[in-house]
Design a protein around this motif. Structure first.
Motif, PDB file in Angstrom:
ATOM      1  N   ASP A  62      62.427  -9.983   8.600  1.00  0.00           N
ATOM      2  CA  ASP A  62      61.248 -10.044   9.448  1.00  0.00           C
ATOM      3  C   ASP A  62      60.421  -8.813   9.074  1.00  0.00           C
ATOM      4  O   ASP A  62      60.807  -7.685   9.391  1.00  0.00           O
ATOM      5  N   THR A  63      59.302  -9.028   8.410  1.00  0.00           N
ATOM      6  CA  THR A  63      58.543  -7.905   7.855  1.00  0.00           C
ATOM      7  C   THR A  63      58.116  -6.917   8.922  1.00  0.00           C
ATOM      8  O   THR A  63      58.213  -5.692   8.727  1.00  0.00           O
ATOM      9  N   ARG A  64      57.665  -7.400  10.050  1.00  0.00           N
ATOM     10  CA  ARG A  64      57.218  -6.505  11.120  1.00  0.00           C
ATOM     11  C   ARG A  64      58.364  -5.646  11.623  1.00  0.00           C
ATOM     12  O   ARG A  64      58.234  -4.423  11.763  1.00  0.00           O
ATOM     13  N   GLN A  65      59.503  -6.266  11.902  1.00  0.00           N
ATOM     14  CA  GLN A  65      60.659  -5.509  12.374  1.00  0.00           C
ATOM     15  C   GLN A  65      61.160  -4.536  11.301  1.00  0.00           C
ATOM     16  O   GLN A  65      61.579  -3.417  11.615  1.00  0.00           O
ATOM     17  N   ALA A  66      61.110  -4.980  10.056  1.00  0.00           N
ATOM     18  CA  ALA A  66      61.563  -4.108   8.968  1.00  0.00           C
ATOM     19  C   ALA A  66      60.735  -2.834   8.911  1.00  0.00           C
ATOM     20  O   ALA A  66      61.280  -1.725   8.786  1.00  0.00           O
ATOM     21  N   MET A  67      59.417  -2.960   9.015  1.00  0.00           N
ATOM     22  CA  MET A  67      58.567  -1.778   8.926  1.00  0.00           C
ATOM     23  C   MET A  67      58.677  -0.907  10.168  1.00  0.00           C
ATOM     24  O   MET A  67      58.574   0.323  10.080  1.00  0.00           O
ATOM     25  N   LEU A  68      58.908  -1.524  11.320  1.00  0.00           N
ATOM     26  CA  LEU A  68      59.109  -0.734  12.535  1.00  0.00           C
ATOM     27  C   LEU A  68      60.374   0.102  12.451  1.00  0.00           C
ATOM     28  O   LEU A  68      60.423   1.222  12.972  1.00  0.00           O
ATOM     29  N   ARG A  69      61.408  -0.426  11.799  1.00  0.00           N
ATOM     30  CA  ARG A  69      62.694   0.264  11.710  1.00  0.00           C
ATOM     31  C   ARG A  69      62.797   1.204  10.506  1.00  0.00           C
ATOM     32  O   ARG A  69      63.705   2.003  10.431  1.00  0.00           O
ATOM     33  N   MET A  70      61.854   1.093   9.576  1.00  0.00           N
ATOM     34  CA  MET A  70      61.922   1.905   8.366  1.00  0.00           C
ATOM     35  C   MET A  70      61.536   3.353   8.687  1.00  0.00           C
ATOM     36  O   MET A  70      60.472   3.596   9.268  1.00  0.00           O
ATOM     37  N   PRO A  71      62.345   4.344   8.324  1.00  0.00           N
ATOM     38  CA  PRO A  71      61.971   5.741   8.568  1.00  0.00           C
ATOM     39  C   PRO A  71      60.659   6.088   7.873  1.00  0.00           C
ATOM     40  O   PRO A  71      60.387   5.607   6.759  1.00  0.00           O
ATOM     41  N   PRO A  72      59.807   6.905   8.493  1.00  0.00           N
ATOM     42  CA  PRO A  72      58.494   7.222   7.913  1.00  0.00           C
ATOM     43  C   PRO A  72      58.571   7.780   6.493  1.00  0.00           C
ATOM     44  O   PRO A  72      57.748   7.426   5.647  1.00  0.00           O
ATOM     45  N   LEU A  73      59.527   8.655   6.226  1.00  0.00           N
ATOM     46  CA  LEU A  73      59.626   9.227   4.878  1.00  0.00           C
ATOM     47  C   LEU A  73      59.930   8.143   3.856  1.00  0.00           C
ATOM     48  O   LEU A  73      59.308   8.078   2.790  1.00  0.00           O
ATOM     49  N   LEU A  74      60.867   7.255   4.171  1.00  0.00           N
ATOM     50  CA  LEU A  74      61.217   6.181   3.256  1.00  0.00           C
ATOM     51  C   LEU A  74      60.038   5.230   3.077  1.00  0.00           C
ATOM     52  O   LEU A  74      59.755   4.771   1.961  1.00  0.00           O
ATOM     53  N   ARG A  75      59.330   4.937   4.151  1.00  0.00           N
ATOM     54  CA  ARG A  75      58.156   4.076   4.066  1.00  0.00           C
ATOM     55  C   ARG A  75      57.131   4.666   3.089  1.00  0.00           C
ATOM     56  O   ARG A  75      56.536   3.950   2.283  1.00  0.00           O
ATOM     57  N   SER A  76      56.961   5.982   3.136  1.00  0.00           N
ATOM     58  CA  SER A  76      56.030   6.642   2.218  1.00  0.00           C
ATOM     59  C   SER A  76      56.486   6.497   0.772  1.00  0.00           C
ATOM     60  O   SER A  76      55.686   6.213  -0.127  1.00  0.00           O
ATOM     61  N   TYR A  77      57.771   6.710   0.532  1.00  0.00           N
ATOM     62  CA  TYR A  77      58.313   6.523  -0.818  1.00  0.00           C
ATOM     63  C   TYR A  77      58.011   5.110  -1.332  1.00  0.00           C
ATOM     64  O   TYR A  77      57.576   4.922  -2.465  1.00  0.00           O
ATOM     65  N   LEU A  78      58.258   4.120  -0.491  1.00  0.00           N
ATOM     66  CA  LEU A  78      58.104   2.734  -0.922  1.00  0.00           C
ATOM     67  C   LEU A  78      56.649   2.385  -1.212  1.00  0.00           C
ATOM     68  O   LEU A  78      56.358   1.650  -2.158  1.00  0.00           O
ATOM     69  N   LEU A  79      55.730   2.909  -0.421  1.00  0.00           N
ATOM     70  CA  LEU A  79      54.311   2.658  -0.646  1.00  0.00           C
ATOM     71  C   LEU A  79      53.841   3.204  -1.985  1.00  0.00           C
ATOM     72  O   LEU A  79      52.847   2.745  -2.548  1.00  0.00           O
ATOM     73  N   MET A  80      54.566   4.191  -2.501  1.00  0.00           N
ATOM     74  CA  MET A  80      54.205   4.785  -3.788  1.00  0.00           C
ATOM     75  C   MET A  80      54.967   4.169  -4.957  1.00  0.00           C
ATOM     76  O   MET A  80      54.838   4.619  -6.092  1.00  0.00           O
ATOM     77  N   GLY A  81      55.787   3.173  -4.664  1.00  0.00           N
ATOM     78  CA  GLY A  81      56.549   2.534  -5.732  1.00  0.00           C
ATOM     79  C   GLY A  81      57.974   3.031  -5.853  1.00  0.00           C
ATOM     80  O   GLY A  81      58.627   2.779  -6.873  1.00  0.00           O
TER      81      GLY A  81
END
Length: 248
Positions: free
Chosen positions: A189-208
Protein backbone atom coordinates in the motif's frame (compact mmCIF):
# COMPACT_ATOMS: atom_id res chain seq x y z
CA UNK A 1 35.52 23.87 7.98
CA UNK A 2 32.08 23.05 6.62
CA UNK A 3 29.46 25.41 8.04
CA UNK A 4 25.97 26.21 6.79
CA UNK A 5 23.22 28.55 7.99
CA UNK A 6 19.69 28.38 6.60
CA UNK A 7 16.70 30.03 8.23
CA UNK A 8 16.28 28.92 11.83
CA UNK A 9 19.13 26.40 11.74
CA UNK A 10 22.87 26.15 11.27
CA UNK A 11 25.05 23.12 10.63
CA UNK A 12 28.68 22.77 11.59
CA UNK A 13 31.38 20.22 12.33
CA UNK A 14 31.79 19.35 16.00
CA UNK A 15 34.83 20.78 17.76
CA UNK A 16 36.20 19.26 20.91
CA UNK A 17 34.88 17.07 23.67
CA UNK A 18 31.87 19.18 24.65
CA UNK A 19 30.44 19.10 21.14
CA UNK A 20 30.92 15.34 20.97
CA UNK A 21 29.23 14.88 24.35
CA UNK A 22 26.27 16.96 23.18
CA UNK A 23 25.89 14.70 20.13
CA UNK A 24 26.16 11.59 22.29
CA UNK A 25 23.45 12.91 24.62
CA UNK A 26 21.11 13.56 21.71
CA UNK A 27 21.83 10.12 20.29
CA UNK A 28 21.01 8.55 23.65
CA UNK A 29 17.72 10.43 23.72
CA UNK A 30 16.89 9.22 20.20
CA UNK A 31 18.18 5.65 20.31
CA UNK A 32 18.93 4.48 23.83
CA UNK A 33 16.30 5.70 26.27
CA UNK A 34 15.23 2.07 26.66
CA UNK A 35 18.69 1.17 28.06
CA UNK A 36 19.95 1.79 31.58
CA UNK A 37 23.62 1.70 30.57
CA UNK A 38 25.75 4.50 29.11
CA UNK A 39 25.17 7.21 31.71
CA UNK A 40 22.95 9.17 29.34
CA UNK A 41 25.42 8.96 26.46
CA UNK A 42 25.34 6.87 23.30
CA UNK A 43 29.04 6.31 22.59
CA UNK A 44 31.17 3.69 20.86
CA UNK A 45 34.65 3.14 19.50
CA UNK A 46 33.70 4.54 16.09
CA UNK A 47 33.21 8.03 17.51
CA UNK A 48 36.94 8.61 17.60
CA UNK A 49 37.33 7.75 13.91
CA UNK A 50 34.51 9.93 12.60
CA UNK A 51 33.75 13.54 11.76
CA UNK A 52 30.65 14.65 13.67
CA UNK A 53 28.09 17.10 12.29
CA UNK A 54 25.74 19.17 14.45
CA UNK A 55 22.58 20.99 13.40
CA UNK A 56 21.58 23.66 15.91
CA UNK A 57 18.96 26.33 16.31
CA UNK A 58 20.49 29.57 15.09
CA UNK A 59 18.97 31.41 18.03
CA UNK A 60 20.03 29.86 21.30
CA UNK A 61 22.20 27.07 19.90
CA UNK A 62 20.00 24.13 20.94
CA UNK A 63 21.17 20.91 19.27
CA UNK A 64 18.37 19.45 17.15
CA UNK A 65 20.16 16.94 14.88
CA UNK A 66 23.47 15.17 14.55
CA UNK A 67 25.23 12.55 12.47
CA UNK A 68 28.74 11.26 11.92
CA UNK A 69 30.81 10.51 8.82
CA UNK A 70 33.51 7.87 8.43
CA UNK A 71 35.54 8.46 5.22
CA UNK A 72 36.99 5.47 3.36
CA UNK A 73 39.43 5.69 0.46
CA UNK A 74 37.89 2.74 -1.38
CA UNK A 75 35.95 -0.48 -1.06
CA UNK A 76 39.08 -2.21 0.20
CA UNK A 77 38.43 -0.42 3.53
CA UNK A 78 34.75 -1.40 3.84
CA UNK A 79 35.51 -3.79 6.70
CA UNK A 80 36.45 -0.76 8.85
CA UNK A 81 32.88 0.53 8.72
CA UNK A 82 30.22 0.31 11.42
CA UNK A 83 27.87 -1.37 8.93
CA UNK A 84 30.33 -4.22 8.38
CA UNK A 85 29.54 -5.48 11.89
CA UNK A 86 26.02 -6.37 10.70
CA UNK A 87 26.25 -6.99 6.95
CA UNK A 88 28.53 -9.17 4.82
CA UNK A 89 29.89 -6.51 2.45
CA UNK A 90 32.56 -8.33 0.48
CA UNK A 91 30.79 -7.43 -2.79
CA UNK A 92 31.73 -3.79 -2.17
CA UNK A 93 35.42 -4.52 -1.60
CA UNK A 94 36.08 -3.99 -5.32
CA UNK A 95 34.41 -0.56 -5.34
CA UNK A 96 37.11 1.81 -6.61
CA UNK A 97 35.72 5.24 -5.71
CA UNK A 98 35.78 7.13 -2.42
CA UNK A 99 33.17 6.06 0.15
CA UNK A 100 31.69 7.72 3.21
CA UNK A 101 29.58 6.06 5.85
CA UNK A 102 26.91 8.21 7.47
CA UNK A 103 25.84 6.92 10.86
CA UNK A 104 23.93 7.72 14.03
CA UNK A 105 21.71 10.20 12.18
CA UNK A 106 19.03 11.47 14.54
CA UNK A 107 16.70 14.41 15.08
CA UNK A 108 15.52 15.47 18.53
CA UNK A 109 12.41 13.35 19.16
CA UNK A 110 10.42 16.34 20.45
CA UNK A 111 10.99 18.47 17.35
CA UNK A 112 9.23 17.97 14.01
CA UNK A 113 10.45 20.40 11.37
CA UNK A 114 11.34 19.26 7.83
CA UNK A 115 13.82 22.14 7.55
CA UNK A 116 16.13 20.29 9.95
CA UNK A 117 16.50 17.42 7.52
CA UNK A 118 17.03 19.86 4.63
CA UNK A 119 19.84 21.65 6.44
CA UNK A 120 21.46 18.34 7.40
CA UNK A 121 21.37 17.19 3.78
CA UNK A 122 22.73 20.56 2.68
CA UNK A 123 25.74 20.16 4.98
CA UNK A 124 26.22 16.58 3.83
CA UNK A 125 26.01 17.66 0.17
CA UNK A 126 28.74 20.23 0.73
CA UNK A 127 30.91 17.58 2.41
CA UNK A 128 30.37 15.12 -0.44
CA UNK A 129 31.24 17.75 -3.06
CA UNK A 130 34.32 19.00 -1.23
CA UNK A 131 35.76 15.56 -0.51
CA UNK A 132 34.84 13.81 -3.77
CA UNK A 133 32.70 11.03 -2.27
CA UNK A 134 31.38 8.56 -4.87
CA UNK A 135 29.28 6.27 -2.64
CA UNK A 136 27.44 7.27 0.51
CA UNK A 137 26.24 4.40 2.69
CA UNK A 138 25.05 3.47 6.15
CA UNK A 139 22.32 1.77 8.17
CA UNK A 140 18.86 3.37 7.88
CA UNK A 141 16.77 2.59 10.94
CA UNK A 142 13.11 1.92 11.65
CA UNK A 143 12.18 2.61 15.30
CA UNK A 144 11.52 -0.53 17.34
CA UNK A 145 12.04 -4.16 16.40
CA UNK A 146 8.50 -5.20 15.41
CA UNK A 147 8.67 -5.79 11.65
CA UNK A 148 4.88 -6.17 11.45
CA UNK A 149 4.53 -2.39 11.87
CA UNK A 150 6.42 -1.79 8.63
CA UNK A 151 5.29 -4.53 6.23
CA UNK A 152 4.10 -2.10 3.56
CA UNK A 153 7.36 -0.17 3.75
CA UNK A 154 9.42 -3.34 3.48
CA UNK A 155 7.26 -4.57 0.60
CA UNK A 156 7.96 -1.32 -1.23
CA UNK A 157 11.69 -1.68 -0.61
CA UNK A 158 11.52 -5.21 -1.99
CA UNK A 159 9.57 -4.16 -5.07
CA UNK A 160 11.42 -0.97 -6.05
CA UNK A 161 14.64 -0.35 -4.17
CA UNK A 162 16.82 -3.45 -3.74
CA UNK A 163 20.56 -3.04 -4.29
CA UNK A 164 22.06 -3.99 -7.65
CA UNK A 165 23.14 -7.64 -7.51
CA UNK A 166 26.81 -6.69 -7.86
CA UNK A 167 26.69 -4.70 -4.60
CA UNK A 168 24.04 -6.65 -2.66
CA UNK A 169 24.99 -7.17 1.02
CA UNK A 170 24.63 -10.70 2.36
CA UNK A 171 23.41 -11.81 5.77
CA UNK A 172 25.85 -11.63 8.66
CA UNK A 173 23.85 -10.66 11.77
CA UNK A 174 22.30 -13.52 13.79
CA UNK A 175 18.80 -12.00 13.84
CA UNK A 176 17.41 -10.63 10.58
CA UNK A 177 14.06 -10.11 8.84
CA UNK A 178 14.43 -11.37 5.26
CA UNK A 179 11.77 -9.11 3.84
CA UNK A 180 12.56 -9.67 0.15
CA UNK A 181 11.99 -13.39 0.68
CA UNK A 182 9.14 -13.19 3.20
CA UNK A 183 7.18 -10.57 1.23
CA UNK A 184 7.89 -11.86 -2.27
CA UNK A 185 4.20 -11.94 -3.18
CA UNK A 186 3.06 -8.88 -1.23
CA UNK A 187 2.04 -5.68 -3.00
CA UNK A 188 2.61 -2.57 -0.87
CA UNK A 189 0.00 0.00 0.00
CA UNK A 190 1.97 2.99 -1.26
CA UNK A 191 0.43 5.49 1.14
CA UNK A 192 1.04 3.30 4.18
CA UNK A 193 4.54 2.48 2.97
CA UNK A 194 5.52 6.14 2.76
CA UNK A 195 3.91 6.95 6.10
CA UNK A 196 5.97 4.20 7.76
CA UNK A 197 9.22 4.93 5.92
CA UNK A 198 11.77 6.77 8.13
CA UNK A 199 12.47 10.30 6.81
CA UNK A 200 16.19 9.66 6.29
CA UNK A 201 15.53 6.49 4.29
CA UNK A 202 12.82 8.26 2.28
CA UNK A 203 15.40 10.91 1.34
CA UNK A 204 17.89 8.26 0.24
CA UNK A 205 15.28 6.60 -1.95
CA UNK A 206 14.19 9.85 -3.61
CA UNK A 207 17.79 10.29 -4.72
CA UNK A 208 18.07 6.80 -6.17
CA UNK A 209 19.37 4.98 -3.11
CA UNK A 210 19.12 1.22 -2.68
CA UNK A 211 18.92 -1.18 0.24
CA UNK A 212 19.81 -4.68 1.39
CA UNK A 213 17.27 -7.47 0.93
CA UNK A 214 16.99 -8.00 4.69
CA UNK A 215 16.71 -5.90 7.84
CA UNK A 216 18.86 -6.44 10.93
CA UNK A 217 16.97 -6.74 14.22
CA UNK A 218 19.13 -4.62 16.53
CA UNK A 219 17.93 -5.10 20.10
CA UNK A 220 20.78 -3.00 21.49
CA UNK A 221 19.64 0.09 19.57
CA UNK A 222 15.95 -0.96 19.56
CA UNK A 223 15.77 -0.61 15.78
CA UNK A 224 15.32 -2.53 12.57
CA UNK A 225 17.85 -1.30 10.03
CA UNK A 226 18.64 -1.87 6.39
CA UNK A 227 21.96 -1.30 4.67
CA UNK A 228 21.52 1.70 2.40
CA UNK A 229 23.73 2.85 -0.47
CA UNK A 230 23.60 5.96 -2.63
CA UNK A 231 25.85 6.32 -5.66
CA UNK A 232 26.41 10.05 -6.07
CA UNK A 233 26.73 9.83 -9.84
CA UNK A 234 23.27 8.25 -10.07
CA UNK A 235 21.40 11.07 -8.29
CA UNK A 236 18.95 12.67 -10.75
CA UNK A 237 20.23 16.07 -11.97
CA UNK A 238 17.14 17.93 -10.71
CA UNK A 239 17.63 16.47 -7.24
CA UNK A 240 21.33 17.44 -7.29
CA UNK A 241 20.39 21.02 -8.12
CA UNK A 242 17.99 21.14 -5.18
CA UNK A 243 20.60 19.76 -2.79
CA UNK A 244 23.30 22.12 -3.97
CA UNK A 245 20.93 25.07 -3.69
CA UNK A 246 20.52 24.24 0.01
CA UNK A 247 24.27 23.68 0.38
CA UNK A 248 25.17 27.17 -0.86
Amino acid sequence: MIGLSKGRYRARIAEGVEDLRAAQRLRHLAFARHRADGGGLDADDFDGRCTHFLVEEARGGRLVCCFRILPLHGGCEISRSYSAQFYELSALEVYEGRLAEMGRFCIHPDIQDPDILRVAWGALTRYVDETGVDLLFGCASFPGTDAARYLDAFAMLKERHLAPKRWLPRVKAPNVFRFAQRLARCKPDTRQAMLRMPPLLRSYLLMGGWVSDHAVVDDHMNTLHVFTGLEIGAIPPARKRLLRAVAQ
